[in-house]
Design a protein around this motif. Structure first.
Motif, PDB file in Angstrom:
ATOM      1  N   THR A  93       2.181   2.248  -3.293  1.00 14.35           N
ATOM      2  CA  THR A  93       1.279   2.889  -4.277  1.00 14.35           C
ATOM      3  C   THR A  93       1.402   4.404  -4.184  1.00 14.35           C
ATOM      4  OG1 THR A  93      -0.629   3.057  -2.779  1.00 14.35           O
ATOM      5  CG2 THR A  93      -0.441   1.037  -4.099  1.00 14.35           C
TER       6      THR A  93
ATOM      7  N   ARG B   6      -0.209  -4.407  -7.689  1.00 13.94           N
ATOM      8  CA  ARG B   6      -1.430  -3.607  -7.546  1.00 13.94           C
ATOM      9  C   ARG B   6      -2.665  -4.491  -7.515  1.00 13.94           C
ATOM     10  NH1 ARG B   6      -0.718   1.955  -8.284  1.00 13.94           N
ATOM     11  NH2 ARG B   6       1.405   2.300  -9.034  1.00 13.94           N
TER      12      ARG B   6
ATOM     13  N   GLY C 290       0.820  -1.208   0.000  1.00 19.18           N
ATOM     14  CA  GLY C 290       0.000   0.000   0.000  1.00 19.18           C
ATOM     15  C   GLY C 290       0.850   1.253   0.000  1.00 19.18           C
TER      16      GLY C 290
ATOM     17  N   GLU D 115      -5.225  -4.832  -4.312  1.00 17.72           N
ATOM     18  CA  GLU D 115      -6.668  -4.562  -4.369  1.00 17.72           C
ATOM     19  C   GLU D 115      -7.466  -5.767  -3.886  1.00 17.72           C
ATOM     20  OE1 GLU D 115      -8.379  -2.532  -7.950  1.00 17.72           O
ATOM     21  OE2 GLU D 115      -6.276  -1.908  -8.137  1.00 17.72           O
TER      22      GLU D 115
END
Lengths: 180, 180
Positions: A12, A76, A9, A80
DNA sequence: CATATCATGTAACCGGTTACATGATTCC
DNA sequence: GGAATCATGTAACCGGTTACATGATATG
């Protein structure tokens, strides 16, 4: 949810080294999640092995090579997915409150010291969070969590100040030697 | 501070079985400390071996023998010592707040569901604590910790209700497919 | 001169969680 | 009939913490 997911996270938000990720845990996540180098570096190694991040080593003189990590497309997707299926628990483990629960077994000095220290620490935490909340660059999530921390920690501090007499005025138990 | 110490503390309030001690964790300690049977029973066995508690087995028909534990004088001394030297930490591990921090990576549905569930759970917890707080038999420490929980959890619920729009109105990130 | 910062990692340890095993009774 | 309550325990697992190892540079 484990530390790997959180590292993913953080990545990102931009490429980072393990050392820099640690700062997130010390600053932004301070009041709701902790992690040491002993967790972060192995997590990064595992993520690399799984292809969820890539690592670019930058040589440095007289220092360990700086390793800058970047999240991959697979990373990614994985993130998610993880954020979608993970439970949204909120777990507290408070030795402070255990001590308050058994306040009658503590000496007055110990009790007062513990409470004073807690109040001091709460104010420190709140001060740190105000900086995060006022940061113009912050994402909505960052502002929300910082605001949450301030609200909750302030409520805790207020409650302690207004109710410490409940535990401090009670008679401490004298280890069954009180009489005779 | 480990679970052994807390079991010892509970036994100062009266003799109890492992099963009954578990209820303390589920009710009174619910919002600040958790423990399962897998921790409690071994803890009790270790305390017995160390002579800090004694155990009386009461035979029961068609059920495992009920084992009633009592704290010993050595146990009381040990407990007081432990409560005097243990650090008074207060540790939070919140997957909920991690999700809020990365709210922009979640779908609107997931986000709303997580927030609603959290609010519901907070209200449940608060209701349970009100019962503890109003109990006339409760010690000052019990009232203090219950009141603390109510104050803090209520602050959390209020904050979430008033600020969920911060994370819910932001545009969720569409996994870098947004353009092109 | 001492402390903080930068920078990465390993290995042992420990303690709590989860899953499994057993089984009757009572309440809805 | 199914769920909850009563009642105890073991064993494997896992993940995070702590301690250790290394060492230059900058700041007070």
């Amino acid at each position: 949810m484990d530390i790997r997911t959180i590292c993913l996270g953080v990545l990102t938000l931009g490429d980072a080294t393990g050392y820099e990720i640690k700062k997130y845990f010390d600053n932004a996540f301070n009041h709701f999640f902790t992690a040491g180098y002993g967790s972060i570096y192995p997590a990064l190694a595992q993520l690399t092995e799984a292809g969820l991040v890539t690592c670019m080593a930058r040589e440095q003189e007289r220092r360990p090579d700086k390793k800058v990590y970047s999240i991959t497309a697979a990373g990614r997707r994985h993130l998610e997915e993880a954020l979608t299926i993970c439970p949204a628990r909120h777990k507290v483990r408070s030795e402070f409150l255990v001590l308050m629960y058994f306040a009658h077994l503590l000496s007055r000095e110990r009790l007062a010291k513990v409470i004073d220290a807690r109040l001091l620490y709460l104010e420190e935490l709140i001060d740190g969070l105000r900086a995060c909340e006022n940061d113009a660059q912050a994402t909505p999530g960052q502002r929300f969590t910082a605001g949450f921390g301030i609200a909750v920690l302030q409520a805790a501090a207020d409650y302690i100040r207004q109710n410490r007499h409940l535990v401090e005025q009670a008679e401490p138990v004298e280890a069954e030697v009180a009489s005779v």
